[in-house]
Design an enzyme around this catalytic site. Structure first.
Site, PDB file in Angstrom:
ATOM      1  N   GLU A 113      45.842  69.468  42.050  1.00  0.00           N
ATOM      2  CA  GLU A 113      44.628  69.053  41.320  1.00  0.00           C
ATOM      3  C   GLU A 113      44.303  67.628  41.704  1.00  0.00           C
ATOM      4  O   GLU A 113      45.146  66.912  42.230  1.00  0.00           O
ATOM      5  CB  GLU A 113      44.910  69.068  39.809  1.00  0.00           C
ATOM      6  CG  GLU A 113      45.149  70.430  39.250  1.00  0.00           C
ATOM      7  CD  GLU A 113      45.696  70.363  37.822  1.00  0.00           C
ATOM      8  OE1 GLU A 113      45.614  69.285  37.185  1.00  0.00           O
ATOM      9  OE2 GLU A 113      46.199  71.384  37.368  1.00  0.00           O
ATOM     10  N   LYS A 115      43.749  63.776  40.880  1.00  0.00           N
ATOM     11  CA  LYS A 115      44.248  62.844  39.860  1.00  0.00           C
ATOM     12  C   LYS A 115      43.075  61.972  39.431  1.00  0.00           C
ATOM     13  O   LYS A 115      42.685  61.048  40.131  1.00  0.00           O
ATOM     14  CB  LYS A 115      45.378  61.998  40.434  1.00  0.00           C
ATOM     15  CG  LYS A 115      46.068  61.161  39.381  1.00  0.00           C
ATOM     16  CD  LYS A 115      47.322  60.522  39.942  1.00  0.00           C
ATOM     17  CE  LYS A 115      48.133  59.812  38.882  1.00  0.00           C
ATOM     18  NZ  LYS A 115      47.405  58.935  37.993  1.00  0.00           N
ATOM     19  N   ASP A 117      40.845  59.276  37.713  1.00  0.00           N
ATOM     20  CA  ASP A 117      41.190  57.901  37.359  1.00  0.00           C
ATOM     21  C   ASP A 117      40.489  57.505  36.062  1.00  0.00           C
ATOM     22  O   ASP A 117      39.427  56.894  36.067  1.00  0.00           O
ATOM     23  CB  ASP A 117      40.793  56.959  38.504  1.00  0.00           C
ATOM     24  CG  ASP A 117      41.514  55.627  38.384  1.00  0.00           C
ATOM     25  OD1 ASP A 117      42.412  55.520  37.531  1.00  0.00           O
ATOM     26  OD2 ASP A 117      41.170  54.710  39.145  1.00  0.00           O
ATOM     27  N   TYR A 235      43.312  69.382  31.718  1.00  0.00           N
ATOM     28  CA  TYR A 235      44.210  69.885  32.751  1.00  0.00           C
ATOM     29  C   TYR A 235      45.583  70.364  32.280  1.00  0.00           C
ATOM     30  O   TYR A 235      46.437  70.666  33.098  1.00  0.00           O
ATOM     31  CB  TYR A 235      44.378  68.860  33.868  1.00  0.00           C
ATOM     32  CG  TYR A 235      44.727  67.457  33.401  1.00  0.00           C
ATOM     33  CD1 TYR A 235      45.875  67.188  32.688  1.00  0.00           C
ATOM     34  CD2 TYR A 235      43.871  66.399  33.699  1.00  0.00           C
ATOM     35  CE1 TYR A 235      46.177  65.910  32.286  1.00  0.00           C
ATOM     36  CE2 TYR A 235      44.171  65.113  33.289  1.00  0.00           C
ATOM     37  CZ  TYR A 235      45.334  64.871  32.576  1.00  0.00           C
ATOM     38  OH  TYR A 235      45.628  63.617  32.169  1.00  0.00           O
ATOM     39  N   LYS A 322      49.493  59.353  45.534  1.00  0.00           N
ATOM     40  CA  LYS A 322      48.383  58.406  45.322  1.00  0.00           C
ATOM     41  C   LYS A 322      47.828  57.926  46.650  1.00  0.00           C
ATOM     42  O   LYS A 322      48.587  57.654  47.593  1.00  0.00           O
ATOM     43  CB  LYS A 322      48.883  57.211  44.519  1.00  0.00           C
ATOM     44  CG  LYS A 322      49.310  57.602  43.105  1.00  0.00           C
ATOM     45  CD  LYS A 322      48.635  56.704  42.106  1.00  0.00           C
ATOM     46  CE  LYS A 322      49.603  56.060  41.171  1.00  0.00           C
ATOM     47  NZ  LYS A 322      49.046  54.960  40.449  1.00  0.00           N
ATOM     48  N   CYS A 416      30.178  18.775  54.279  1.00  0.00           N
ATOM     49  CA  CYS A 416      29.556  19.709  53.335  1.00  0.00           C
ATOM     50  C   CYS A 416      28.354  20.402  53.997  1.00  0.00           C
ATOM     51  O   CYS A 416      27.479  19.725  54.542  1.00  0.00           O
ATOM     52  CB  CYS A 416      29.104  18.953  52.090  1.00  0.00           C
ATOM     53  SG  CYS A 416      28.164  19.992  50.957  1.00  0.00           S
ATOM     54  N   CYS A 419      25.011  19.062  52.112  1.00  0.00           N
ATOM     55  CA  CYS A 419      24.517  17.678  52.131  1.00  0.00           C
ATOM     56  C   CYS A 419      25.138  16.838  53.232  1.00  0.00           C
ATOM     57  O   CYS A 419      24.783  15.671  53.389  1.00  0.00           O
ATOM     58  CB  CYS A 419      24.754  17.019  50.771  1.00  0.00           C
ATOM     59  SG  CYS A 419      26.493  16.713  50.445  1.00  0.00           S
ATOM     60  N   CYS A 434      33.362  18.748  48.114  1.00  0.00           N
ATOM     61  CA  CYS A 434      32.349  17.796  48.551  1.00  0.00           C
ATOM     62  C   CYS A 434      32.283  16.727  47.458  1.00  0.00           C
ATOM     63  O   CYS A 434      32.009  17.052  46.297  1.00  0.00           O
ATOM     64  CB  CYS A 434      30.995  18.495  48.691  1.00  0.00           C
ATOM     65  SG  CYS A 434      29.650  17.300  48.793  1.00  0.00           S
ATOM     66  N   CYS A 440      24.362  16.298  45.900  1.00  0.00           N
ATOM     67  CA  CYS A 440      24.531  17.567  46.608  1.00  0.00           C
ATOM     68  C   CYS A 440      23.909  18.684  45.747  1.00  0.00           C
ATOM     69  O   CYS A 440      24.256  18.847  44.575  1.00  0.00           O
ATOM     70  CB  CYS A 440      26.017  17.801  46.838  1.00  0.00           C
ATOM     71  SG  CYS A 440      26.382  19.315  47.697  1.00  0.00           S
TER      72      CYS A 440
END
Ligand code: IVH
Length: 690
Positions: A113, A115, A117, A235, A322, A416, A419, A434, A440
Site C-alpha cells: 500500500e 504510505k 503522509d 487501511y 521510505k 555590497c 551600495c 554590509c 544601503c
C-alpha cells in the site's frame, strides 16, 4: 571516545530525538527531514545494541514518538497504535523478506500500500455509527478528536452494508497538495494584512500538507477544522471476531461499508513484485494529489500475521519502505547575493530550471561563504539539489567530474551588491555584512519595516511589502515621511512583488479600505509610549529591554541625546558597546533631523507618567530580587521597585541589597541568601519602605 563520553553522547542523542519527536508530533513543526530523523534513530539503536545497560525506558527507540496534547480528553486505545519498522534500502527489505519466510515458510502473499503522509487516526464504530475518533498520541492513549473527525466528509458517520456490530478502523488523515497551497496562500494574505513581518510570515506558515493537517486536527473549534477540507484513507480493521482471512479482503469489506480505501494497493506474490510496486510509485507519486513518503508492505494472511507477532513496538509482519528525498541534477548559472534588513548577505544559487518532486526548481540556498567553500563551487558546476522538509531546495553536492577544466572558483563578493560598500565579516561569525546601514537601500527598507512592526510602532495595515513599495515609489525615505503620507498617495498605489521561492512576480495594489487603514494606523501610532518609539528607531543593539531602560533613565529624547558615553553606560546593564551605538546614532545629523520631525508630528519622545503609579526615589541605589508569589503580580511589584528608584536583579549575589520573599519561594534561593547574609523582607516590609 572513552566510555563516559560515549554515554554522554548517547544521552545527548536521546534528548535530541525526543525534541524532534515533540516538534513533529506535538507542535506539527519539524525542522529536520524524516530521513535525517531515521538516520539519527538508527544511530541510537546501534549504540543501544552495544550498550543495552544504557537504554532509557522512554528512549525514542522504545516508544511511539507522539505525546498527548493537553486540551483534548484522553482515550485509551483498545488495540495499541504501533508504528512500523522502516527501511530505505532494497537490501534491508530482502532481509525482512528472509525473516518472514524463515518464520512462516513461502506460502503467503504481501499487500503493498502507499504510505500516506498524514497522521494516524483510530475510529470506533458501534452498530454502524461513529462513536469516537482518537489520535495516535503516545501509542497507548491519544486525543479524542471525534468532533473534528466528523467534519471530514470521506469518513462516514453512518455505515451501510453488512458491517460488524463493533469494531475499530485505522487510517490516515491528510490534506491534498492543492488544498495546502490554497490555504497557505490565504493564511499568508491574512498575515500580510495583519502587518506581520515578512520573515515572521515564513515561520507562521505550514511547511507541508502533513503539518497543516496535523495542526488542523488539533484545533479546538471544529467549525474551523471543517474549513480545512481534510481527507482520509482507511487501511486497517480491528474486530473481535474474524470476519475474513486476509488483509486485502478486509479492505474490500471496509469499502463496502462506506469507507474510502485507496485504489493504489496491490497483492504481491513475492519480493520482486514488491520491488516493482515500490519502483512504480517512486516516480508516479508526484502525480498523486496528496503526498506519500513510501510504501507499506504487509503480510496478507491474518493467520501468518498472528504467527509472526510483534516486538514491543512494531509488528513483525509489516514494514515500510521510505523514499529518500528526491534529488535532481542541474547546472549553476550564477550566484546572486541578497542583502537583508540588518545588512546580512545571503548567497543564492541560480540554477538551470529542473523538475524536482513535481515542481520546477530555479534557485537553491547557499547560506554563507563557508557553504560555498564546503561545496568547492565553480562557475557552471553541475550540482545535485534536494528538497528536505523545507520549501527552498539546497545543493547537497557538486559533480566535480563534469566540471570544465578552466572553470573559475566562485569567489565570495567583497563589496555590497546594492551600495558597493566593502563587506565585513565579524570574528567568529559565518555571515558577511554590509556596514552601510544608513544608506544601503534594503537596509533602509528593513529599518522602515522594523519601525512599523507590531512590537515597535504597531502601524496597522502597513506590512513589509507595502513599506518596500512606498520606498520604491519615493513616497517614504525615512520614518518621518510616514507621518506626511496622504490617503490620495496611497489609494490605488500598485506595486510588484517577487516571490522569494519561485521568483514569480505578482501584482498588488492598495485599495480604498487599505489606504484608510494605513492612514488611521499611522495616526494611532502617535500614542505609542516613548520606550517603544525608542525601540522603533532601530538603533543597533537597542532591543526592547534596553530601550525601556534608556527611556526610564533619561525620561526624554533630549536628555538621551545630551548624555555622554559614560552616562549611558552607567545605566544598569547597558555596556559600552550599546553606549557607542547610541552615541553614533545621535551624532548623525540626518537622524537628528528625523527625530525633530517626529517630535513635531506629536510622537511621544518623553516618558508619560501614569498618575496612579506611585513614584519616588526612596529606593535609589538599592537592588532587589523578587522571588515567590505575592498579593500583587510580580511584574507590578517590579514596576514599583523601578518607579521608586530601585533596581531589579535576577540572581542572588553578594551585592544584592534585599530579597523580597513571597510564598512558595524555592529552598535553594533561601539557602543561598542565608549563606550570603542577604536580608529577607516580606511584601509588607517592602511596601513600608516606599
Ligand atoms: S499500517 C500495525 N498502512 O505510517 C500497522 N500505516 O510508520 C499499522 N501509515 O502510524 C500501520 N500509510 O500513521 C499502515 N497504508 C498504511 C499507512 C500507514 C501511512 C502511517 C501510519 C503509521 C505509520 C507507521
Amino acid at each position: 571516545m572513552n566510555l563516559p563520553e560515549e554515554k554522554l553522547a548517547y544521552e545527548a542523542l536521546v534528548s535530541e530525538l525526543k525534541l524532534h519527536n515533540y516538534k513533529y508530533y506535538v507542535l506539527s513543526q519539524p525542522n529536520i527531514s524524516d530521513y535525517e530523523f531515521d538516520q539519527l534513530l538508527k544511530k541510537c539503536e546501534a549504540i543501544e545494541t552495544l550498550h543495552p545497560e544504557w537504554v532509557q525506558p522512554d528512549s525514542p527507540t522504545q516508544v511511539v514518538g507522539g505525546e498527548v496534547t493537553k486540551n483534548f480528553e484522553q482515550v485509551k486505545h483498545a488495540y495499541p497504535m504501533m508504528s512500523l519498522g522502516n527501511t530505505y534500502s532494497a537490501e534491508e527489505l530482502g532481509e525482512f523478506d528472509q525473516r518472514v519466510r524463515k518464520a512462516i515458510g513461502d506460502d503467503f502473499t504481501y499487500v503493498c500500500e502507499l504510505k500516506f503522509d498524514g497522521l494516524a487516526i483510530s475510529i470506533s464504530y458501534e452498530n454502524g455509527k461513529m462513536i469516537r475518533a482518537v489520535t495516535r498520541g503516545d501509542g497507548t492513549q491519544g486525543d479524542d478528536v471525534t468532533a473534528n473527525v466528523k467534519t471530514i466528509r470521506s469518513i462516514p458517520q453512518q455505515l451501510h452494508g453488512n458491517f460488524p456490530a463493533s469494531f475499530d478502523i485505522r487510517g490516515e488523515i491528510f490534506m491534498h497538495k492543492k488544498t495546502f497551497e490554497r490555504l497557505n496562500e490565504s493564511l499568508k494574505k491574512e498575515l500580510i494584512e495583519q502587518g506581520v513581518d515578512e520573515d515572521k510570515i515564513a515561520e507562521r506558515l505550514y511547511k507541508n500538507p502533513r503539518n497543516f493537517a496535523s495542526g488542523s486536527l488539533k484545533m479546538q473549534d471544529s467549525k474551523e477544522v471543517a474549513k480545512r477540507s481534510l481527507d482520509a484513507f482507511l487501511y486497517f480493521v480491528y474486530t473481535k471476531e474474524n470476519i475474513c482471512e486476509t488483509h486485502s479482503e478486509s479492505l474490500t469489506l471496509a469499502e463496502s461499508w462506506g469507507f474510502q480505501v485507496s485504489d493504489h494497493y496491490q497483492e504481491c506474490a513475492n519480493l520482486a513484485e514488491v520491488l516493482a510496486f515500490i519502483n512504480k510509485y517512486e516516480s508516479e507519486r508526484h502525480k498523486l494529489s496528496y503526498e506519500i513518503d513510501g510504501v507499506v508492505i504487509k503480510v496478507n494472511q491474518y493467520k501468518h500475521q498472528e504467527d509472526l507477532g510483534f516486538t514491543a513496538k512494531i509488528p513483525k509482519w509489516a514494514i515500510s519502505y521510505k523514499y529518500k528525498a528526491e534529488s535532481a541534477l542541474s547546472q549553476l548559472l550564477s550566484v546572486s547575493y541578497q542583502v537583508g534588513r540588518t545588512g546580512a548577505i545571503t548567497p543564492v544559487a541560480n540554477l538551470k530550471p529542473v523538475q524536482l518532486a513535481g515542481t520546477t526548481v530555479k534557485r537553491a540556498s547557499l547560506y554563507n561563504a563557508d557553504e560555498i567553500e564546503r561545496l568547492d563551487l565553480h562557475e557552471l558546476d553541475w550540482v545535485h539539489v534536494e528538497k528536505g522538509g523545507e520549501i527552498i531546495p539546497k545543493i547537497t553536492s557538486v559533480n566535480a567530474a563534469k566540471r570544465d577544466l578552466f572553470a573559475q572558483k566562485i569567489n565570495y563578493i567583497s563589496a555590497c551588491p546594492e551600495c558597493g560598500t566593502q563587506l565585513i565579516r565579524k570574528e567568529g561569525e559565518v555571515v558577511h555584512y554590509c556596514p552601510n546601514d544608513s544608506h544601503c537601500k534594503p537596509q533602509l527598507i528593513g529599518r522602515l519595516e522594523h519601525f512599523v512592526s507590531r512590537k515597535a510602532m504597531n502601524i496597522d495595515g502597513l506590512g513589509a511589502e507595502t513599506v518596500a513599495a512606498l520606498f520604491q515609489n519615493n513616497l517614504v525615505r525615512t520614518y518621518a515621511d510616514l507621518y506626511t503620507l496622504t490617503y490620495e498617495q496611497l489609494n490605488g498605489l500598485s506595486f510588484e512583488l517577487e516571490e522569494s521561492e519561485t521568483g514569480k512576480i505578482k501584482k498588488r495594489s492598495i485599495k480604498e479600505k487599505g489606504a484608510e487603514n494605513i492612514i488611521q494606523g499611522i495616526a494611532l501610532s502617535k500614542a505609542v509610549p516613548f520606550e517603544r518609539v525608542l525601540f522603533a528607531l532601530g538603533i543597533r543593539m537597542v532591543g526592547e529591554t534596553v530601550a525601556k531602560k534608556l527611556a526610564q533613565h533619561f525620561e526624554n529624547v533630549a536628555n538621551l541625546m545630551q548624555a555622554n558615553a559614560e552616562q549611558i553606560a552607567a545605566v544598569h546593564e547597558i555596556g559600552e558597546k550599546i553606549a557607542e551605538n547610541v552615541l553614533r546614532f545621535f551624532s548623525d545629523e540626518e537622524n537628528i533631523a528625523v527625530i525633530n520631525r517626529l517630535q513635531s508630528y506629536g510622537l511621544n519622545l518623553h516618558v508619560q507618567y501614569d498618575p496612579s503609579i506611585q513614584r519616588s526615589d526612596a529606593l535609589a541605589g538599592k537592588s532587589f530580587l523578587v522571588s515567590g508569589t505575592f498579593s500583587m503580580s510580580r511584574d507590578d511589584l517590579k514596576k514599583l521597585i523601578e518607579n521608586n528608584g530601585g533596581r531589579n536583579v535576577s540572581a542572588i549575589s553578594k551585592s544584592l541589597d534585599y530579597l523580597i520573599a513571597g510564598d512558595k519561594m524555592g529552598p535553594e534561593k533561601l539557602k543561598k541568601a542565608a549563606e550570603l547574609n542577604i536580608p529577607l523582607i516580606s511584601e509588607q516590609d517592602f511596601l513600608a519602605m516606599i
